[in-house]
Design a protein around this motif. Structure first.
Motif, short mmCIF file in Angstrom:
data_model
loop_
_atom_site.label_atom_id
_atom_site.label_comp_id
_atom_site.label_asym_id
_atom_site.label_seq_id
_atom_site.Cartn_x
_atom_site.Cartn_y
_atom_site.Cartn_z
N UNK A 158 30.65 38.69 89.72
CA UNK A 158 29.99 38.57 88.42
C UNK A 158 30.39 39.74 87.51
N UNK A 159 30.43 40.92 88.07
CA UNK A 159 30.86 42.09 87.31
C UNK A 159 32.34 42.00 86.95
N UNK A 160 33.16 41.51 87.88
CA UNK A 160 34.58 41.34 87.59
C UNK A 160 34.80 40.38 86.42
N UNK A 161 33.97 39.33 86.35
CA UNK A 161 34.06 38.39 85.24
C UNK A 161 33.81 39.11 83.91
N UNK A 162 32.79 39.97 83.88
CA UNK A 162 32.47 40.71 82.66
C UNK A 162 33.56 41.74 82.33
N UNK A 163 34.07 42.40 83.36
CA UNK A 163 35.13 43.39 83.13
C UNK A 163 36.39 42.73 82.59
N UNK A 164 36.72 41.55 83.10
CA UNK A 164 37.88 40.82 82.60
C UNK A 164 37.66 40.39 81.16
N UNK A 165 36.45 39.97 80.83
CA UNK A 165 36.14 39.59 79.45
C UNK A 165 36.34 40.78 78.51
N UNK A 166 35.93 41.97 78.94
CA UNK A 166 36.05 43.16 78.11
C UNK A 166 37.50 43.51 77.81
N UNK A 167 38.41 43.13 78.69
CA UNK A 167 39.82 43.46 78.49
C UNK A 167 40.40 42.76 77.25
N UNK A 168 39.80 41.62 76.88
CA UNK A 168 40.34 40.87 75.74
C UNK A 168 39.36 40.75 74.58
#
Length: 273
Positions: A158-168
């Motif tokens: 779940x955190x990885x999903x948010x971190x990936x979103x922040x990259x873009x």
């Protein structure tokens, strides 16, 4: 089907990180019929209801625990014991062979499958949703979370999903990483306003909300649908366990055992096709 003593069937080891790092990596145990079984230590959390949590007797129970116990009943030559392990220590324990498997609602992702072995057979189909304090209507999507404080556990899907979103994203979601390392603590932070939202599985969320009488609600549409697998360290032992357990998970799916366990613990059949 193998026969075991009651003690081995109910064996649960509750240890902290220091215990994991000092534990034995391999051992054998004698079963009721006098044969030797290899003991496989399975890491899981003790605060992730209804999948893996400590009951009133401080023994691990839940859907993931029951799935592994069903595998254990059908697999000769092995005995599975559970080790309560904090999420942030889970994969360190696996990599150092202090545990030999993880059954903890771990979603299959390309990044994880590069580092670890997952069963081909998934034993649960999980959703990812946003939860907020009841009555809040402004947070429905990942984009709505930009600029807001969202609770997080380091390294979970779940955190990885948010971190990936922040990259873009033009504006970051503000991730507030939990010091306690437990979803229940983060959900209480949503309740008391320390964070605006949390992203996780709706079944776990509803279970914790009921237990702690939290005034929260799931909003919007599911963000992701995940396939959940049992995880092993790469290598000969992991390959052997994966092949054996995949066969049994397929049997449990085909004979309806997984569906029955899902209904028992979640009130629904969340089994992948």
């Amino acid at each position: 089907m193998k026969m075991k003593s009651r003690l081995l069937l109910s064996s649960v080891i509750l240890v902290g990180l220091s215990g994991i790092l000092n534990g034995c990596s391999t051992k054998e145990t004698t079963t009721a019929d006098g044969t030797e079984d290899k003991v496989i230590l399975v890491g899981t959390q003790n605060d992730y209801p209804p999948f893996a949590f400590a009951d009133e007797n401080n023994e691990l129970t839940g859907y993931d625990i029951d799935v592994v116990k069903e595998v254990d009943k059908r697999l000769d030559g092995y005995t599975f014991e559970f080790v309560a392990t904090p999420w942030d220590s889970m994969f360190l324990a696996l990599e150092s062979n202090k545990i030999q498997a993880v059954a903890d609602q771990v979603a299959k992702t390309p990044e994880r499958e590069e580092k670890y072995l997952f069963t081909d057979e998934s034993y649960f189909a999980a959703e990812t949703v946003i939860v907020v304090k009841s009555g809040r209507t402004d947070l429905q999507t990942l984009e709505d979370l930009e600029g807001k404080k969202v609770g997080a556990l380091a390294g979970d899907s779940y955190t990885l999903l948010l971190e990936e979103h922040n990259k873009k994203a033009e504006k970051d979601i503000i991730l507030k990483y939990s010091e306690s390392g437990t979803p229940s603590e983060i959900l209480q932070d949503v309740q008391n306003g320390r964070v605006d939202a949390y992203v996780n599985d709706p079944i776990m969320i509803n279970s914790v909300m009921k237990k702690y009488e939290l005034d929260l609600e799931v909003v919007g549409n599911p963000l992701v649908n995940d396939q959940i697998g049992i995880v092993f360290k790469q290598g000969e032992q992991g390959e052997e366990l994966k092949a054996l357990i995949d066969t049994i998970l397929k049997e449990l799916k085909e004979d309806g055992t997984l569906a029955d366990l899902s209904v028992k613990w979640t009130d629904g059949e969340y089994i992948p096709e």
